[in-house]
Design a protein around this motif. Structure first.
Motif, mmCIF file in Angstrom:
data_model
loop_
_atom_site.group_PDB
_atom_site.id
_atom_site.type_symbol
_atom_site.label_atom_id
_atom_site.label_comp_id
_atom_site.label_asym_id
_atom_site.label_seq_id
_atom_site.Cartn_x
_atom_site.Cartn_y
_atom_site.Cartn_z
ATOM 1 N N LEU A 10 0.880 -0.978 -0.152
ATOM 2 C CA LEU A 10 0.067 0.097 0.076
ATOM 3 C C LEU A 10 1.084 1.289 0.111
ATOM 4 C CD1 LEU A 10 -2.419 -1.277 2.752
ATOM 5 C CD2 LEU A 10 -2.926 -1.146 0.260
ATOM 6 N N VAL A 11 0.891 1.912 -0.814
ATOM 7 C CA VAL A 11 1.608 3.114 -1.494
ATOM 8 C C VAL A 11 0.850 4.478 -1.380
ATOM 9 C CG1 VAL A 11 3.487 4.258 -2.560
ATOM 10 C CG2 VAL A 11 3.543 1.874 -2.192
ATOM 11 N N TRP A 12 0.971 5.481 -0.454
ATOM 12 C CA TRP A 12 0.148 6.931 -0.624
ATOM 13 C C TRP A 12 1.250 7.670 -1.231
ATOM 14 C CZ3 TRP A 12 -4.433 6.980 1.919
ATOM 15 C CH2 TRP A 12 -4.900 5.913 2.474
ATOM 16 N N THR A 13 0.724 8.540 -2.066
ATOM 17 C CA THR A 13 1.297 9.613 -2.994
ATOM 18 C C THR A 13 0.453 10.863 -2.711
ATOM 19 O OG1 THR A 13 0.470 9.026 -4.892
ATOM 20 C CG2 THR A 13 2.644 8.284 -4.214
ATOM 21 N N SER A 14 1.154 12.211 -2.990
ATOM 22 C CA SER A 14 0.417 13.389 -3.054
ATOM 23 C C SER A 14 0.818 14.091 -4.622
ATOM 24 C CB SER A 14 0.776 14.307 -2.115
ATOM 25 O OG SER A 14 0.733 15.545 -2.524
ATOM 26 N N ASP A 15 0.183 14.446 -5.071
ATOM 27 C CA ASP A 15 0.638 15.311 -6.534
ATOM 28 C C ASP A 15 1.520 16.232 -6.177
ATOM 29 O OD1 ASP A 15 -1.405 16.759 -5.309
ATOM 30 O OD2 ASP A 15 -2.285 17.375 -7.390
ATOM 31 N N ILE A 20 4.282 9.513 0.160
ATOM 32 C CA ILE A 20 4.218 10.244 1.591
ATOM 33 C C ILE A 20 4.222 9.004 2.654
ATOM 34 C CG2 ILE A 20 3.240 12.473 1.065
ATOM 35 C CD1 ILE A 20 0.328 11.252 1.576
ATOM 36 N N GLY A 21 4.021 8.116 2.133
ATOM 37 C CA GLY A 21 4.240 6.912 3.086
ATOM 38 C C GLY A 21 3.589 5.584 2.456
ATOM 39 N N SER A 22 3.503 4.302 3.486
ATOM 40 C CA SER A 22 3.214 3.166 3.020
ATOM 41 C C SER A 22 2.416 2.362 4.206
ATOM 42 C CB SER A 22 4.391 2.271 2.484
ATOM 43 O OG SER A 22 5.245 1.702 3.533
ATOM 44 N N GLY A 23 1.708 1.641 3.883
ATOM 45 C CA GLY A 23 0.994 0.722 4.904
ATOM 46 C C GLY A 23 -0.538 1.234 4.915
ATOM 47 N N GLY A 24 -1.281 0.906 6.052
ATOM 48 C CA GLY A 24 -2.530 1.042 6.105
ATOM 49 C C GLY A 24 -2.907 2.179 6.743
#
Length: 76
Positions: A10-15, A20-24
């Motif tokens: 699970l990978v979180w990104t901002s445009d 910006i992070g990974s995980g739940g």
């Protein structure tokens, strides 16, 4: 197929800020002011990916406003 995904799946990104992070769960601290599109990409063991996105607006401290809700469906 894989059950619940976690960690690097699970990978979180901002445009505006990139990854910006990974995980739940992820904390988005020191974010630049303005509009951001946050995308969560989930990748299973077979390499198949899906994503979900949301738009947020970061405001200066003390300028936070309560959310505004609009229900578009069902109309009644």
């Amino acid at each position: 197929e894989d059950g619940p995904l976690a960690g690097g799946a699970l990978v979180w990104t901002s445009d505006r800020a990139g990854v910006i992070g990974s995980g739940g769960r992820v904390s988005f601290t020191n974010a630049a002011l303005g509009a951001h599109r946050i995308v969560l990409t989930a990748t299973d063991r077979s390499g198949r990916s899906g994503l979900a996105a949301i738009s947020i607006t970061v405001v200066p401290p003390g300028a936070n406003r309560p959310p505004v809700v609009t229900i578009t469906s069902p109309q009644n």
